[in-house]
Design a protein around this motif. Sequence first.
Motif, short mmCIF file in Angstrom:
data_model
loop_
_atom_site.label_atom_id
_atom_site.label_comp_id
_atom_site.label_asym_id
_atom_site.label_seq_id
_atom_site.Cartn_x
_atom_site.Cartn_y
_atom_site.Cartn_z
N ALA B 568 0.84 -1.21 0.00
CA ALA B 568 0.00 0.00 0.00
C ALA B 568 0.87 1.26 0.00
N ALA B 569 1.95 1.26 0.80
CA ALA B 569 2.84 2.43 0.83
C ALA B 569 3.43 2.67 -0.56
N PHE B 570 3.72 1.57 -1.26
CA PHE B 570 4.26 1.68 -2.63
C PHE B 570 3.20 2.25 -3.58
N MET B 571 2.00 1.69 -3.50
CA MET B 571 0.97 2.07 -4.48
C MET B 571 0.41 3.46 -4.22
N PHE B 572 0.40 3.89 -2.97
CA PHE B 572 -0.09 5.24 -2.66
C PHE B 572 1.02 6.28 -2.82
N GLY B 573 2.23 5.84 -3.04
CA GLY B 573 3.35 6.78 -3.16
C GLY B 573 3.71 7.03 -4.61
N PRO B 574 4.72 7.87 -4.84
CA PRO B 574 5.06 8.27 -6.20
C PRO B 574 5.72 7.17 -7.05
N LEU B 575 6.22 6.11 -6.38
CA LEU B 575 6.92 5.08 -7.15
C LEU B 575 5.97 4.29 -8.06
N TYR B 576 4.72 4.20 -7.65
CA TYR B 576 3.76 3.44 -8.46
C TYR B 576 3.53 4.13 -9.82
N SER B 577 3.43 5.45 -9.81
CA SER B 577 3.28 6.20 -11.07
C SER B 577 4.46 5.94 -11.98
N MET B 578 5.63 5.92 -11.35
CA MET B 578 6.86 5.68 -12.11
C MET B 578 6.82 4.29 -12.76
N LEU B 579 6.38 3.31 -11.99
CA LEU B 579 6.31 1.93 -12.50
C LEU B 579 5.32 1.85 -13.67
N ILE B 580 4.19 2.54 -13.52
CA ILE B 580 3.19 2.53 -14.60
C ILE B 580 3.80 3.08 -15.89
N ASP B 581 4.49 4.20 -15.76
CA ASP B 581 5.13 4.79 -16.95
C ASP B 581 6.16 3.84 -17.53
N PHE B 582 6.91 3.21 -16.64
CA PHE B 582 7.98 2.30 -17.09
C PHE B 582 7.39 1.12 -17.86
N LEU B 583 6.22 0.66 -17.43
CA LEU B 583 5.59 -0.50 -18.09
C LEU B 583 4.71 -0.10 -19.27
#
Lengths: 90, 641
Positions: B568-583
């Motif tokens: 949850a900390a990952f998905m609610f934080g900025p890293l999740y957006s980065m992962l989406i862009d990366f994928l």
Amino acid sequence: MTDSTAETLGETPTSDSKKRHKLGLWLSIIFVAALILGPGPGILLVNSPKPILGLPAVYAWGLLWYVVEVGVVIAFYRCVWRSDDGEVAN
Amino acid sequence: MNFTLLAQSDAAIADASGELGTAPYIVLGGYLLLLLVLGIVGWKKSTSGEEDYYLAGREQGWLVSSLTIMATFFSSFALLGAPGLVYKEGVTLALFSLNVPVAGLSVYVLGSRIWKIGRKKGYVTPGDMIADYYGSRCSLRFLVAMTGVLYAIPYVVMQIQAGGILSEKLFGEFDNAFEVGSILLAAITTLYIMIGGMRSVAWTDLIQGLLLIFGMLVSGFAMLLLFDGPLEFSKRVVEELPDSSLTVPGSAGGWPWTLLFTVCVLGSVGSMVQPAQWMRFYSARNVKTLKQGAVIFAAVLTTCFILGVMLIGIAGQVLYPLKFTQGVAMPASVNVEIPDDLADRLTIAESGDGRKLNWTWYGNNRDFGDAELAKLNELSDAPEFQSTVTELAVAINDPGKKAGVAPNPEVDADITDRADFDAILVVVLQKQLPKLMGGFGAAFASLIIVAIMAASMSTADSNLHAMSAVLTRDVYDQFIRPQATENERVWVGRIIIVIATVIALLAVIFGRDPEIAAKYEFMNMIAKMGLMAIAFSAQLLPVTIDMLFLQKGTGKGAAAGLAVGLLAAFMFGPLYSMLIDFLGSPAMMVQLQSAINGLKFTPMHGSVWGLAVNIPVFVIVSLITRKPAAEKIDEYRKTFA
């Protein structure tokens, strides 16, 4: 506040420490109140650009709770936290 | 028609002659040499074995313990990030200092119990204790190790980034000053950890902690001198800052009380249970040491913050006003003329079309007198153009209108690529102290700059050192080569330090790309990256509190809670957006992100979202699974009694 909360904040209730235990509870309450009033919702009480004592109101408010929070930690150190628990049995 | 209205502030004509001469070279050179000497002395004093390399033989006294805990807690976040945040958001963020007493309290409350059981059982990492108590050899230990890594990598990244910022501001005339500064900071830090282990880290932390205290207090004191005393300073702040900078939620509207409060409560405790601090609790000589450390931490460091370095950010807003942007609906055609007497302070730029007028101005109230405001109001016949600049500053807080702030070009010349608020302290020192104190000013400024370097290195070294311990003992020793000797593990730890440093360096250099910097704001604001890292370490809180105080949870409950909390900390934080862009923005992940954003009913620290699922899952799973062995629970209770 329960015994376990007091323990959480550093006090261990023993037979010779009832007074210390009670003080620990009060200090815990004051500390939590300072957190709620300082950086918490309490800040809305002074949320104005108008100064207090010549200082920006929000900063003056912060200074007040800074004194309270640090005072509580010093009080814990001097009066509540045990000084005879420096070693542990192996 | 779009217009940009640009009012030049005093900063635009500020004296940029403040030069520090050769002082920074001499002071920095001497400091770095001292660190290497301490590394070598630490190595000579060391004995072989993990306990010595990772915990300095568990014999650190109160001074070293206090300062190493402080230096690990305070990083570039304290000397660059915090003033940068205050510069961006205004006076409100000075209240961020109130998180420090909470952290100080945790040093004794959590630290004393961690020390007692750690000493008794010979633990080295947090994973040792958690896995032993819950009887979980694999899953829980691995998750704790991953929590440590998720915390440590961003923290090391931001320290290296700070080295780059310093180098860029001090030696900007050289090519690639940022990259060279980052690499040098990383290389020297890595070298002395590898040579001397915990002993060197703690000794250098002692020097760095003292420098840190000096730097924070002196920089605040210098601001009071610069403004002719506290009364005049306060008067100018109240008179000159826009209302939005004097109230919640801050100049850019990014800090409502919910965020401030959750950062102060959870952010501080979360950063005290991260592996590097946990290991510092183990390495203390006794509980009395931690008791003394707690009170020094709370009293000294809070003062350094609220009466020291925070004043730099506030003064920065007076000296180098922010650039505010406010969109205002406009008719299609507006006729604007600039009077001659304002022409030297205002420029109008036309761009685009549409029915929106973009205001941009450098935003202190003093920039516009009554007469000037009246003239501004006469610039157009359009009724929407009748706002005064002051009113627009207030309108920034209107959530219905899109607003933004950017640093003054004096602070960040390259404002189109990345908004570098974090440079405010260096700029103020570099340009103001020599003017204020001449040669002494240059020397003071150099020492404070070294203090920034110290803050960065002391946190980077602690986190790298702790991460090497965690990965070696909790991953390599458990899953890869359980038969490894102690000596082999120490060497693996050293290799991990090098690999982690290289990864962090690559992230720093990757984050400098203008496109990435513009897209992911957390990559170029130290405070934001620090808060993101703490959201991960805070997920250890339920396990820690249960183990030290409640003894009600189970191993499976702890592992399940920690796993969903980290997710949850990952998905609610900025890293999740980065992962989406990366994928490549898979539709399902984008939809999930929209759903997550819908759940964020108010801004709060990332740790809250993680704990909101971590705690219930921990409790529910613990209710239906088997508790740790009764003897283990008794052993812990007796140790704490």
